[in-house]
Design a protein around this motif. Sequence first.
Motif, PDB file in Angstrom:
ATOM      1  N   THR A 111      59.757  70.602  73.160  1.00 35.49           N
ATOM      2  CA  THR A 111      61.097  71.048  72.761  1.00 35.49           C
ATOM      3  C   THR A 111      61.210  72.561  72.608  1.00 35.49           C
ATOM      4  N   ASP A 112      60.071  73.254  72.561  1.00 37.91           N
ATOM      5  CA  ASP A 112      60.113  74.672  72.204  1.00 37.91           C
ATOM      6  C   ASP A 112      59.937  75.613  73.381  1.00 37.91           C
ATOM      7  N   ARG A 113      59.955  75.076  74.621  1.00 35.15           N
ATOM      8  CA  ARG A 113      59.732  75.942  75.769  1.00 35.15           C
ATOM      9  C   ARG A 113      60.142  75.239  77.061  1.00 35.15           C
ATOM     10  N   TYR A 114      60.269  76.024  78.096  1.00 34.36           N
ATOM     11  CA  TYR A 114      60.544  75.504  79.433  1.00 34.36           C
ATOM     12  C   TYR A 114      59.261  74.932  80.035  1.00 34.36           C
ATOM     13  N   TYR A 115      59.408  73.810  80.771  1.00 27.36           N
ATOM     14  CA  TYR A 115      58.284  73.311  81.573  1.00 27.36           C
ATOM     15  C   TYR A 115      58.850  72.523  82.745  1.00 27.36           C
ATOM     16  N   SER A 116      58.040  72.394  83.803  1.00 25.91           N
ATOM     17  CA  SER A 116      58.443  71.560  84.938  1.00 25.91           C
ATOM     18  C   SER A 116      57.220  71.011  85.645  1.00 25.91           C
ATOM     19  N   PHE A 117      57.335  69.753  86.079  1.00 24.69           N
ATOM     20  CA  PHE A 117      56.389  69.121  86.994  1.00 24.69           C
ATOM     21  C   PHE A 117      57.120  69.009  88.335  1.00 24.69           C
ATOM     22  N   GLN A 118      56.656  69.744  89.333  1.00 28.80           N
ATOM     23  CA  GLN A 118      57.256  69.739  90.658  1.00 28.80           C
ATOM     24  C   GLN A 118      56.383  68.874  91.573  1.00 28.80           C
ATOM     25  N   LEU A 119      56.973  67.842  92.167  1.00 29.88           N
ATOM     26  CA  LEU A 119      56.243  66.937  93.059  1.00 29.88           C
ATOM     27  C   LEU A 119      56.641  67.242  94.501  1.00 29.88           C
ATOM     28  N   VAL A 120      55.643  67.582  95.314  1.00 31.74           N
ATOM     29  CA  VAL A 120      55.874  67.999  96.694  1.00 31.74           C
ATOM     30  C   VAL A 120      55.201  67.007  97.630  1.00 31.74           C
ATOM     31  N   ASP A 121      55.949  66.492  98.605  1.00 28.34           N
ATOM     32  CA  ASP A 121      55.369  65.493  99.506  1.00 28.34           C
ATOM     33  C   ASP A 121      54.684  66.159 100.698  1.00 28.34           C
ATOM     34  N   MET A 122      54.220  65.342 101.629  1.00 32.00           N
ATOM     35  CA  MET A 122      53.440  65.851 102.750  1.00 32.00           C
ATOM     36  C   MET A 122      54.265  66.683 103.720  1.00 32.00           C
ATOM     37  N   TYR A 123      55.567  66.476 103.724  1.00 34.32           N
ATOM     38  CA  TYR A 123      56.447  67.284 104.563  1.00 34.32           C
ATOM     39  C   TYR A 123      56.759  68.640 103.927  1.00 34.32           C
ATOM     40  N   THR A 124      56.432  68.808 102.654  1.00 36.35           N
ATOM     41  CA  THR A 124      56.784  69.924 101.759  1.00 36.35           C
ATOM     42  C   THR A 124      58.185  69.790 101.193  1.00 36.35           C
TER      43      THR A 124
END
Length: 467
Positions: A111-124
Amino acid sequence: MSSKRTILTCLLLLALISTIYSFQPELTRDPAEARAIARQAYIFAYPMLENYRTMSTQVLQFGGFNRFTHFNRLHGPQNRLIVRPNNDTIYSMIWLELSTEPIVISIPEITDRYYSFQLVDMYTHNLAYVGTRATGSDAKTVMIVSPCWEGETPPGIDEVFYSEGNYVYCIVRTGVDSELPGDLQRVLEIQQQYLLQPLSNYYGTPALEELHAVKLPPFDQTVADSAGFIGYFNFLLGQLKIHPSEEALIQSFSKIGIGPDYPFDPDNLTEPVLEAIESAIAEARDEISAMEKEIGIVKDGWSLSERIFGSRERMHGLYLIRATAAHIGLYGNDLEETFYPNCLYDSDREPLDASRYNYVINFAKEQLPPVDPKGFWSITMYDEEQFLVDNPLNRYSIGDRSELTYGEDGSLVLYLQHESPGESKESNWLPAPDGKFKITMRIYIPLPEGLDPLYCPPAVRKAGVVE
């Protein structure tokens, strides 16, 4: 259906698809036809080749698939491996291999900061996001599955993300405020709460045995830059469930030996056809390089990149743009996640050079970066070689998380120069090298009005000659 039976069914289906593709039309003997096909195929394959090059290197560095690699410090001037690194987030990374069973990732409440999990496939393609913008700050448990997964979703899984292939790159960015004492340690503690486990572990059952061992072809850039790219492309196609909209396109490539898991042998092609393919690759690479000038706009000295990264739906059919994006830099974010204006020159259209001039950026209140309250913005300083700049404040970026001094009317002046602008102004000083420099703005979670039209920061202006 059991997990093991589901995977076996999937493997049989992929094998059947490969078999179907193996019954190809006769290989073309027409150099003109081969050249046209190879040019289109290479542009299509280029992001996948760059992705595979990175995967084959990092899997060895990281010790294999399906395990977190956590970095434990922000980039500084001592880091010389990555150009234009950000100084805003700590990275974690995972290469996911999904052919045996799905992978479950659990994320704590943040809750106290920005975060992201970015999922990239084989095509990009950016197939999904988990994080502050996409899913909020609550704890999340998500499952990433292969294209043929048909099992049941177990209790406790918030979302299931279907990949088009067996390999997915997960890039994690966790925000850290370098000027806030103890904040880095807090991020390191958050990293240790990121949990990855195979679905069998999540169920509390023995892990599934590997049903097949896929041997990764060793990557050789010389081969990838030649007709040999077809061998890598064929391997990667064999790890995918080809999208229905592209089946006919992939089938058309078969006349030069392209198809899922098809064993490529250049000796099966005539010498004129091979020469035509090599010529087409050079032509395609020139097209990719030339496209760099067409995928953004330049305004007030800032280069504003348009939508060159995104989901399949957004990038579908934009093969040359996708290839150019991979050439510029793999794994860029969707604009909704992060927008990156890069400054090319000052208001006089001259290169930025702190050995000659001091500079300012004057933001009127209404010109401040349009950022969502859950995000933040920053400007990072780089030297001419695009690395962070050593300075007495150990300040490599500045932004709305910094202790800035604003004008009474809400305006903001930032000072870009080598020497201190004076004690009263140091809060707004971003130290520059004693020479040419570059700056990049990053807006994490820009507001919609900042993307249509694209937000442009105020021009960088000279504020005096260095004596």
